[in-house]
Design an enzyme around this catalytic site. Structure first.
Site, PDB file in Angstrom:
ATOM      1  CE1 TYR A 146      36.624  39.606  42.381  1.00  0.00           C
ATOM      2  CE2 TYR A 146      38.711  40.752  42.133  1.00  0.00           C
ATOM      3  CZ  TYR A 146      37.349  40.697  41.937  1.00  0.00           C
ATOM      4  OH  TYR A 146      36.707  41.737  41.304  1.00  0.00           O
ATOM      5  CG  ASP A 241      44.211  35.879  38.353  1.00  0.00           C
ATOM      6  OD1 ASP A 241      45.025  36.792  38.099  1.00  0.00           O
ATOM      7  OD2 ASP A 241      43.044  36.086  38.739  1.00  0.00           O
ATOM      8  CE  LYS A 269      44.805  44.129  41.550  1.00  0.00           C
ATOM      9  NZ  LYS A 269      44.144  42.906  41.868  1.00  0.00           N
TER      10      LYS A 269
HETATM   11  C1  PLP Z   1      42.776  42.506  41.099  1.00  0.00           C
HETATM   12  C2  PLP Z   1      42.644  41.118  40.603  1.00  0.00           C
HETATM   13  C3  PLP Z   1      41.900  40.792  39.462  1.00  0.00           C
HETATM   14  C4  PLP Z   1      41.007  41.787  38.785  1.00  0.00           C
HETATM   15  O1  PLP Z   1      41.695  42.834  38.232  1.00  0.00           O
HETATM   16  P1  PLP Z   1      40.879  44.200  37.926  1.00  0.00           P
HETATM   17  O2  PLP Z   1      41.886  45.036  37.224  1.00  0.00           O
HETATM   18  O3  PLP Z   1      40.430  44.708  39.242  1.00  0.00           O
HETATM   19  O4  PLP Z   1      39.731  43.807  37.051  1.00  0.00           O
HETATM   20  C5  PLP Z   1      41.965  39.506  38.984  1.00  0.00           C
HETATM   21  N1  PLP Z   1      42.705  38.570  39.596  1.00  0.00           N
HETATM   22  C6  PLP Z   1      43.413  38.836  40.694  1.00  0.00           C
HETATM   23  C7  PLP Z   1      44.242  37.767  41.304  1.00  0.00           C
HETATM   24  C8  PLP Z   1      43.390  40.108  41.251  1.00  0.00           C
HETATM   25  O5  PLP Z   1      44.043  40.347  42.397  1.00  0.00           O
END
Ligand code: PLP
Length: 431
Positions: A146, A241, A269
């Site tokens: 994701y 990511d 995060k």
């Molecule tokens: C949480 C997450 C996102 C999206 O971040 P948001 O701040 O919710 O937009 C993208 N990539 C990964 C791997 C994530 O866990």
């Protein structure tokens, strides 16, 4: 005994009339585990309290950011100091410079970084930059990874292994999805075949270096190295990511832990310490293409927000202390062992995948290495597990496909309570 949840239920009833599904992000609605969501009133360290006064040991940690636990005093103090100077200026500040410096010192492949407001913004911007830099349009991603709700990444595999994707959400134009090829995670052969066929059209390959959004699935030996090699050969950019893994699986993220360096990195995060932040960065020659230096446009009214920067700075400075990640590893190991012991004593089939302080527990006796493996798990059993644990004061994610996070605030007391609750909870599943 069943939880008393009258106030949560009442708030949910009102919320449903005001917000789609009563929530501002879908997983919060508890659809994956059934029942109504809990409304949270406050939190402290490793503990959260709902509006009915029930206390829980928290393994969600706001889905990853709260690696220091809730309300760490030094983080609060830093945010209060920033607050005293003003909430937003729309102009450069010392705090942005400081956080950028901390991030560049920590994450091995980064020479420049741009702050944004969420992980979604980070991946969206990194993809645009990869396209702008390479002059190519196509993107490769992996099933079950994701990357936020970016149009071109809400895509699932097409009908054949080598066909480009179809939208995985209403509202995503198929013309966007057709630019994204989706491959099985941990399948290096599939990537090699795809690169052989389409390599010269691929702007970038994006992945979570440890998958954390289909439960936790670590990269198999050679997977990250193989992708690095293939992207380099094809002149495509490799994007990690690290929105979850950055400052989670090591101070320098998965790229430090596994020793594979991407061209671009997305963060979020933890670098906001609980306030809304994202960032993307990479080598100087690529990041130079971002406006105002280069022609790839990207901007943000609240980007580099002083409160978020202050929270991020305090968080990273605390994480930098010697021994932090060794201690997180040990706590992670203890939770993993508690899960495994409780499951095996009760005779419940369970696979625990763990990297440092992030882990996923799958109700199956087969190893889980990709999305199809994760989908074979007993989701119904997970739902029952979730509610059994909640009744025993332990809050795991309300979905089989989300990670459990341990923070520095989880001490002996919390881990022991969790271990005892796990024994009872697992037994209740089979009784
Ligand atoms: C949480 C997450 C996102 C999206 O971040 P948001 O701040 O919710 O937009 C993208 N990539 C990964 C791997 C994530 O866990």
């Amino acid at each position: 005994m069943p939880l008393k949840t009258d106030r949560s239920k009442e708030l949910y009833r009102r919320a449903i009339g005001l917000l789609p599904g009563g929530v501002n992000s879908p997983v919060r609605a508890f659809r994956a585990v059934g029942g109504d969501p809990l409304f949270i009133h406050r939190a402290e360290g490793a503990h959260i309290w709902d509006v009915d006064g029930n206390a829980y040991i928290d393994y969600v940690g706001s889905w990853g950011p709260l690696i220091l636990g809730h309300r760490h005093p030094r983080v609060l103090e830093a945010v209060q100091d920033a607050l005293a100077r003003g909430t937003s200026f729309g102009a450069p500040t010392d705090l942005e410079v400081k956080l950028a410096q901390l991030i560049l010192e920590a994450v091995p492949s980064l020479e420049r970084v741009r702050m944004v407001n969420s992980g979604t913004e980070a991946t969206m911007s990194a993809i645009r930059l990869a396209r702008g830099f390479t002059g190519r349009d196509r993107v490769i991603k992996f099933e079950g990874c994701y990357h936020g709700h970016v149009d071109g990444l809400l895509v699932k595999a097409g009908s054949g292994a080598m066909t480009f994707g179809v939208p995985d959400s209403a509202g995503v134009p198929s013309a966007y999805a057709e630019l994204t090829l989706t491959l099985p995670y941990n399948d290096l052969d599939a990537l090699r075949r795809a690169m052989k066929r389409f390599g010269d059209q691929i702007a970038c390959v994006i992945l979570e270096p440890v998958a954390g959004n289909m439960g936790v699935i670590p990269p198999m030996e050679g997977f990250l190295e193989g992708i690095r090699e293939e992207t380099e050969k094809a002149g495509s950019l490799l994007i990690f990511d690290e929105v979850i893994t950055g400052f989670r699986v090591a101070y320098g993220g998965a790229q430090q832990r596994f020793g594979v360096l991407p061209d671009l990195t997305c963060l979020g995060k933890i670098i906001g310490g609980g306030l809304p932040v994202g960032a993307y960065g990479g080598r100087k020659e690529i990041m130079e293409k971002v406006a105002p230096e280069g022609g790839v446009y990207q901007a943000g009214t609240l980007s580099g927000n002083p409160l978020a920067m202050a929270s991020g700075i305090a968080t990273l400075e605390l994480l930098k202390a010697p021994g932090t990640y060794e201690s997180l590893e040990e706590k992670g190991r203890r939770l993993e062992r508690a899960l495994q012991e409780a499951a095996s004593e009760a005779g419940v089939p369970l696979q625990v995948n763990r990297v440092g302080s992030m882990m996923g527990a799958f109700f199956t006796d087969q190893p889980v290495r990709d999305l199809s493996g994760a989908r074979r798990c007993d989701i119904e059993l997970y739902s029952r597990f979730f509610w059994e644990m909640l009744q025993r004061g332990v809050y795991f994610a309300p979905s089989q496909f989300e990670a459990a996070f341990v923070s520095t605030a989880h001490g002996d007391e919390e881990l022991n309570h969790t271990a005892a609750a796990l024994k009872e909870g697992m037994r209740a599943l089979v009784s």
